[in-house]
Design an enzyme around this catalytic site. Structure first.
Site, short mmCIF file in Angstrom:
data_model
loop_
_atom_site.label_atom_id
_atom_site.label_comp_id
_atom_site.label_asym_id
_atom_site.label_seq_id
_atom_site.Cartn_x
_atom_site.Cartn_y
_atom_site.Cartn_z
N THR A 1 0.87 -1.17 0.00
CA THR A 1 0.00 0.00 0.00
C THR A 1 0.91 1.22 0.00
OG1 THR A 1 -0.06 0.13 2.39
CG2 THR A 1 -1.77 -1.18 1.35
N GLU B 1 -5.91 -3.86 -0.45
CA GLU B 1 -6.22 -4.97 0.45
C GLU B 1 -7.38 -5.83 -0.05
OE1 GLU B 1 -5.58 -1.87 1.26
OE2 GLU B 1 -4.47 -1.69 3.15
N LYS C 1 -14.65 17.81 9.73
CA LYS C 1 -15.56 17.82 10.88
C LYS C 1 -15.81 19.26 11.29
CE LYS C 1 -13.97 13.29 11.84
NZ LYS C 1 -12.65 12.87 11.41
N TRP D 1 -20.33 16.30 9.71
CA TRP D 1 -19.30 15.90 8.76
C TRP D 1 -19.59 16.47 7.37
CZ3 TRP D 1 -17.68 10.07 9.62
CH2 TRP D 1 -17.16 9.95 10.92
P1 ADP Z 1 -3.72 3.70 -1.28
O1 ADP Z 1 -4.25 4.86 -2.05
O2 ADP Z 1 -3.98 3.76 0.19
O3 ADP Z 1 -2.39 3.25 -1.69
P2 ADP Z 1 -5.49 2.01 -2.67
O4 ADP Z 1 -5.00 2.33 -4.02
O5 ADP Z 1 -5.77 0.65 -2.29
O6 ADP Z 1 -4.49 2.44 -1.65
O7 ADP Z 1 -6.69 2.96 -2.35
C1 ADP Z 1 -7.86 2.54 -1.75
C2 ADP Z 1 -8.69 3.71 -1.39
O8 ADP Z 1 -8.96 4.54 -2.51
C3 ADP Z 1 -10.05 3.34 -0.86
O9 ADP Z 1 -10.00 2.94 0.48
C4 ADP Z 1 -10.82 4.64 -1.08
O10 ADP Z 1 -10.55 5.58 -0.05
C5 ADP Z 1 -10.23 5.17 -2.35
N1 ADP Z 1 -11.09 4.84 -3.48
C6 ADP Z 1 -10.95 3.84 -4.36
N2 ADP Z 1 -11.92 3.88 -5.29
C7 ADP Z 1 -12.71 4.93 -4.99
C8 ADP Z 1 -13.90 5.49 -5.55
N3 ADP Z 1 -14.46 5.02 -6.66
N4 ADP Z 1 -14.44 6.55 -4.94
C9 ADP Z 1 -13.89 7.08 -3.84
N5 ADP Z 1 -12.78 6.60 -3.26
C10 ADP Z 1 -12.19 5.55 -3.82
#
Ligand code: ADP
Length: 547
Positions: free
Chosen positions: A186, A331, A444, A449
């Protein structure tokens, strides 16, 4: 009594065997780092994946040893996907956009034995190789005559010299389907990165699910362009699902600009493409500036961050392309939900349908989800109540590689573990998920929110705005108030007051941002998402006008 069906492990090698046998002549087209277009087929990819397996055997690598890549989307990367995992090793795709120190940290943590890289990352490898103590061989993904001389990298070989002379006779081994197949760290916006370790079983189940009609809906008739990188959660599983259905694959290589992507879509008759919103923003900009249309593109899956309604609208109304809004995370392999209508929605007006399409969509079979309040109590699926989103399923992590970060799961009353996504969401009565925000980005204000995503979506609906990012800033009375940082489109003009006025009637008055900050660029992270931590740092000294 047990069922009497054959017990065959679900292994990644079975995908490439299937693609070779049943779709051997389906094409794999890649734009290479050198700039030219390379053409191959599933049959040749399968044969070369076996050569890689033989080369790995020769290296005396053990079962589950990690082989890393720093590579764009291309046929050699695809061959490694199958050769490495199929032979029982673990493919570790590293995001080259991470900081070099982070890349070295990740390679050491994963204990990578071999690292394969595209030549565009030669300077990066030169900068980090001395720090990667476990890597014993460096492989440049190029022909033997392209191997750079005097690179200073020890044990450097060219990919073609390394694997090209090996036999393509190799019997894929059979082993426990729960064995590790690939891994992805990640981005680690807080603390050190943690790795999701996928298994053959989780990858195959995800590949089946992703191909379904209500998910990506890909078939042997599709020409599929994953713009999403193969180092970003395995390009959302497309390299596996494409083999499972025998689709043509089109790889963009390093050329992610609007013009290059558009030309590839047209030349290769791409019917389905996948990527994050920032990439599509560039593509739409190119289409608009040059008054172009798509002739073959039918569907695009957009996810990774919230897809602004203005983008869904532009694709649909101006270009006749169906946008499938998707949500997921590293994940989760990564697919969690995807937005397609149900039968009962077909009678609705286009406006009502569009309102549904803006959401992140319905759970895919294999993913269970729930939203909970601060006490862990489940919240109703009424489209209004919002809370922390938890998931479970066979392609969701149960823990991180090497137990990093402890046990991430939250048990329910029955003792089943749920993975907390870190997202805040609503779910409506039809099961459509809508992400309100990441829990750390939600603003917040006075105990209420505000969704930063909503504020950003309104800003980018303004014709003069190219990109927007909303963050909360300290306020003595309300704790936090939203402000929006915006990048204007080239040549376009809009004032602070005009943009604030644009919010009137589009959201509740108290949610309208207190200020607009015009910036040259918004910081993006390694996967093309807005990096709010960096934006907050950049605006550290910012004070609200009235404070
Ligand atoms: P990171 O950005 O933490 O490296 P990921 O690429 O796995 O990891 O990102 C996952 C996160 O991206 C999700 O938990 C969410 O917050 C955001 N995300 C993914 N797809 C969407 C979407 N369609 N709309 C809003 N948020 C999204």
């Amino acid at each position: 009594m047990l069922g009497l069906m054959q017990d065959q492990p679900l292994l990644i090698s079975s995908l490439i065997e299937f693609a070779e046998r049943h779709h051997g002549d389906a094409e794999i087209v890649s734009r290479r780092v050198e700039g030219d277009i390379h053409r191959t087929t599933w049959r040749q990819v399968a044969s070369r994946a076996r050569q890689i397996a033989n080369a790995l055997e020769e290296e005396q690598l053990l079962f589950s040893d990690r082989i890393a890549t720093l590579a764009w989307n291309g046929y050699r990367h695809l061959e490694l996907y199958y050769g490495v995992s199929g032979s029982g090793r673990v493919l570790h795709t590293i995001n080259p956009r991470l900081h070099p120190d982070q890349i070295a940290w990740i390679a050491n943590h994963a204990e990578d034995q071999i690292l394969c890289f595209d030549l565009s990352f030669l300077p990066l490898v030169q900068a980090v190789h001395a720090k990667c103590s476990t890597v014993r061989k460096w492989i440049a993904l190029c022909d033997a005559d392209k191997l750079p001389a005097d690179s200073g990298i020890p044990n450097l070989v060219s990919y073609e010299a390394w694997m090209g002379q090996r036999s393509d006779v190799y019997a894929w081994p059979s082993f426990d389907e729960n064995s590790a197949s690939s891994m992805c760290y990640t981005s680690g916006t807080t603390g050190n990165p943690k790795a999701a370790l996928y298994s053959h079983r989780s990858t195959l189940l995800h590949a089946y699910a992703a191909a379904l009609p209500d998910v990506m809906c890909i078939s042997a008739r599709d020409s599929v362009l994953p713009v999403v990188p193969m180092f970003h959660v395995n390009a959302w599983g497309i390299p596996y699902s494409a083999a499972l259905v025998g689709a043509k694959l089109v790889f963009p290589g390093p050329a992610m600009d609007g013009k290059s992507i558009y030309e590839l879509i047209e030349a290769e008759k791409v019917s389905f493409a996948a990527g994050v919103p920032t990439v599509w923003q560039m593509l739409l900009g190119h289409l608009q500036a040059n008054k172009l249309k798509f002739s073959t593109l039918k569907r695009t899956v957009i996810g990774g961050s919230a897809c602004p309604p203005a983008m869904i609208h532009a694709f649909q109304e101006l270009y006749g392309v169906d946008v499938l809004h998707a949500w997921g995370m590293t994940e989760m392999s990564p697919l969690g939900t995807l937005c397609t209508l149900k039968n009962k929605h077909l009678e609705m007006s286009p406006e009502e349908q569009t309102a549904i399409r803006m959401k992140q969509g319905r759970a895919i079979f294999g993913v269970d989800m729930k939203i909970v309040d601060g006490n862990g109590e489940s919240l109703p699926w009424d489209g209004k109540a919002y809370g922390d989103l938890l998931v479970k399923g066979p392609w969701v992590v149960k823990e991180y590689f090497k137990g990093e970060g402890g046990d991430p799961l939250v048990p329910d009353a029955e003792g089943r573990g749920w993975f907390p996504t870190g997202d805040v969401a609503t779910i409506d009565a039809d099961g459509f998920l809508q992400i309100t925000d990441r829990s750390k980005d939600v603003i917040k204000s006075g105990g209420e929110w505000i969704s930063s995503i909503d504020i950003e979506n309104i800003a980018v609906a303004h014709p003069a705005i190219a990109m927007a990012a909303c963050i909360g800033v300290f306020h003595p009375k309300w704790d936090e108030r939203p402000i929006v940082a915006v990048v204007k489109k080239p040549g376009a003009e809009v004032s602070r007051d005009e943009l604030i006025a644009f919010y009137q009637g589009k959201t509740a008055k108290w949610q309208i941002p207190d200020d607009v900050v015009f910036v040259e660029a918004i910081p993006l992270g390694a996967t093309g998402k807005i990096l709010k931590t960096r934006l907050r740092e950049q605006l550290r000294d910012y004070k609200l006008p009235e404070v």
